[in-house]
Design an enzyme around this catalytic site. Structure first.
Site, short mmCIF file in Angstrom:
data_model
loop_
_atom_site.label_atom_id
_atom_site.label_comp_id
_atom_site.label_asym_id
_atom_site.label_seq_id
_atom_site.Cartn_x
_atom_site.Cartn_y
_atom_site.Cartn_z
CE LYS A 1 -31.78 -7.28 1.37
NZ LYS A 1 -32.69 -7.24 0.23
CG ASP B 1 -34.15 -21.63 -5.73
OD1 ASP B 1 -33.75 -20.58 -5.20
OD2 ASP B 1 -34.04 -22.74 -5.18
NE ARG C 1 -43.75 -15.80 0.33
CZ ARG C 1 -42.94 -15.64 1.39
NH1 ARG C 1 -43.30 -14.90 2.41
NH2 ARG C 1 -41.76 -16.25 1.40
N GLY C 2 -45.75 -10.36 0.02
CA GLY C 2 -44.92 -9.38 0.70
C GLY C 2 -44.71 -8.11 -0.12
CB ILE C 3 -41.78 -5.82 -0.29
CG1 ILE C 3 -41.76 -5.42 1.20
CG2 ILE C 3 -41.33 -4.65 -1.17
CD1 ILE C 3 -40.37 -5.11 1.74
CE1 TYR D 1 -32.14 -9.23 4.43
CE2 TYR D 1 -31.78 -7.39 5.94
CZ TYR D 1 -32.51 -7.99 4.92
OH TYR D 1 -33.61 -7.34 4.41
N GLY E 1 -35.60 -11.96 -1.70
CA GLY E 1 -34.53 -11.89 -0.72
C GLY E 1 -34.83 -12.73 0.49
NE ARG F 1 -37.91 -20.08 -2.33
CZ ARG F 1 -37.54 -20.07 -1.06
NH1 ARG F 1 -36.38 -20.59 -0.72
NH2 ARG F 1 -38.29 -19.53 -0.13
#
Ligand code: NDP
Length: 255
Positions: free
Chosen positions: A162, A67, A17-19, A158, A95, A39
């Site tokens: 990064k 995971d 999902r997502g990016i 965060y 992430g 995960r």
């Protein structure tokens, strides 16, 4: 499908999902064999795998539950990457975030986020780098964040994770370049995914401060990663590539 992708396998973490899904779709359309991880999104992952496998029957599309917070699982998966025939690269996208004021950091939660965002990247990128160097070709891409370079209140840990990714990727790029393998850091601003859901009530206000006045779509990040995987991107390495609607191009203070 491009001829260059035929028979090559790329790994994408957090691809259901997502990016990550945007990246998986773009690289599948390019003709790569795709091995992506999930995960908690097992059902979505199976759906994505089945749909892409049906659309691209000559390629292999598979998915694995990993995971990245679990060192043992990451180690096992690193072993699988290292032994993959036709390995061409890794996009480390999985992430998470941990929002807190910089003065109130809980070290256990911070360390857990570093395992997911940073340590798992180093383990998987390290495992991929050796066979790619032997093959004298390949790509390693980290999905970082604009927060590595520009402070955002509440994002200290965060951002630090990064930032650690950025420093690691730059150094890795220097170390592996002589073998024809590239490593780059993609630096998104705001992307329309579940990660942004907790901030939905601020979205309009945030969008007004982005020069392009909107969040990115996951497909747009996928297209950038697709380009970085392509043969003509072979001279780009150690780079930090923003995809942030112009946010990092100027001061947010305007008169
Ligand atoms: P989502 O919340 O939509 O997706 C997070 C992804 O990470 C999912 O695929 C999820 O897998 C995976 N993931 C989370 N925790 C773990 C874990 N412990 N182990 C393995 N996989 C895990 O977020 P995005 O798609 O927005 O984020 C993807 C990346 O992009 C992240 O690294 C994020 O920091 C970065 N980014 C996002 C921005 C944004 O505005 N959205 C901006 C800048 C960077 P599953 O669903 O299977 O649990």
């Amino acid at each position: 499908m491009t001829h260059a992708a035929k028979g090559k396998t790329v790994f994408v973490t957090g691809g259901a999902r997502g990016i990550g899904l945007g990246i998986v779709k773009a690289l599948a359309a390019d003709g790569y064999n795709i091995s992506f991880t999930y995960r908690s999104s097992g059902d979505e992952a199976a759906r994505v795998r089945d749909e892409l496998q049906a659309n691209y029957p000559e390629q292999t599309i598979d998915c694995h539950e990993v995971d990245m917070s679990d060192r043992g699982q990451v180690d096992t998966f690193a072993g699988q990457i290292a032994e993959t025939e036709g390995l061409y690269g890794l996009a480390y996208n999985a992430g998470g975030s941990y929002d807190t004021l910089a003065a109130l950091v809980d070290q256990d939660r911070a360390e857990a986020l570093f395992q997911l965002n940073f340590w798992a990247l180093t383990r998987l990128a390290g495992a991929a780098a050796r066979p790619l160097m032997r093959a004298r070709a390949g790509r390693i891409i980290a999905i970082g964040s604009i927060t590595a370079q520009m402070g955002v209140s509440g994002n200290s840990i965060y951002a630090a994770s990064k930032g650690a990714m950025l420093s690691y990727i730059r150094t890795l790029a220097i170390e592996i370049a002589r073998k024809g393998v590239t490593a780059n850091y993609v630096s998104p601003g705001y992307v329309d995914t579940d990660l942004m859901a907790p901030y939905a009530s601020y979205r309009e206000k945030v969008e007004q401060q982005i020069p392009l006045r909107r969040f990115a779509q996951p497909e747009e990040v996928g297209a950038l990663v697709s380009y970085l995987f392509s043969p003509l991107a072979g001279y780009i390495t150690g780079a930090v590539i923003p995809i942030d609607g112009g946010t990092s191009a100027g001061l947010s203070i305007q008169v």
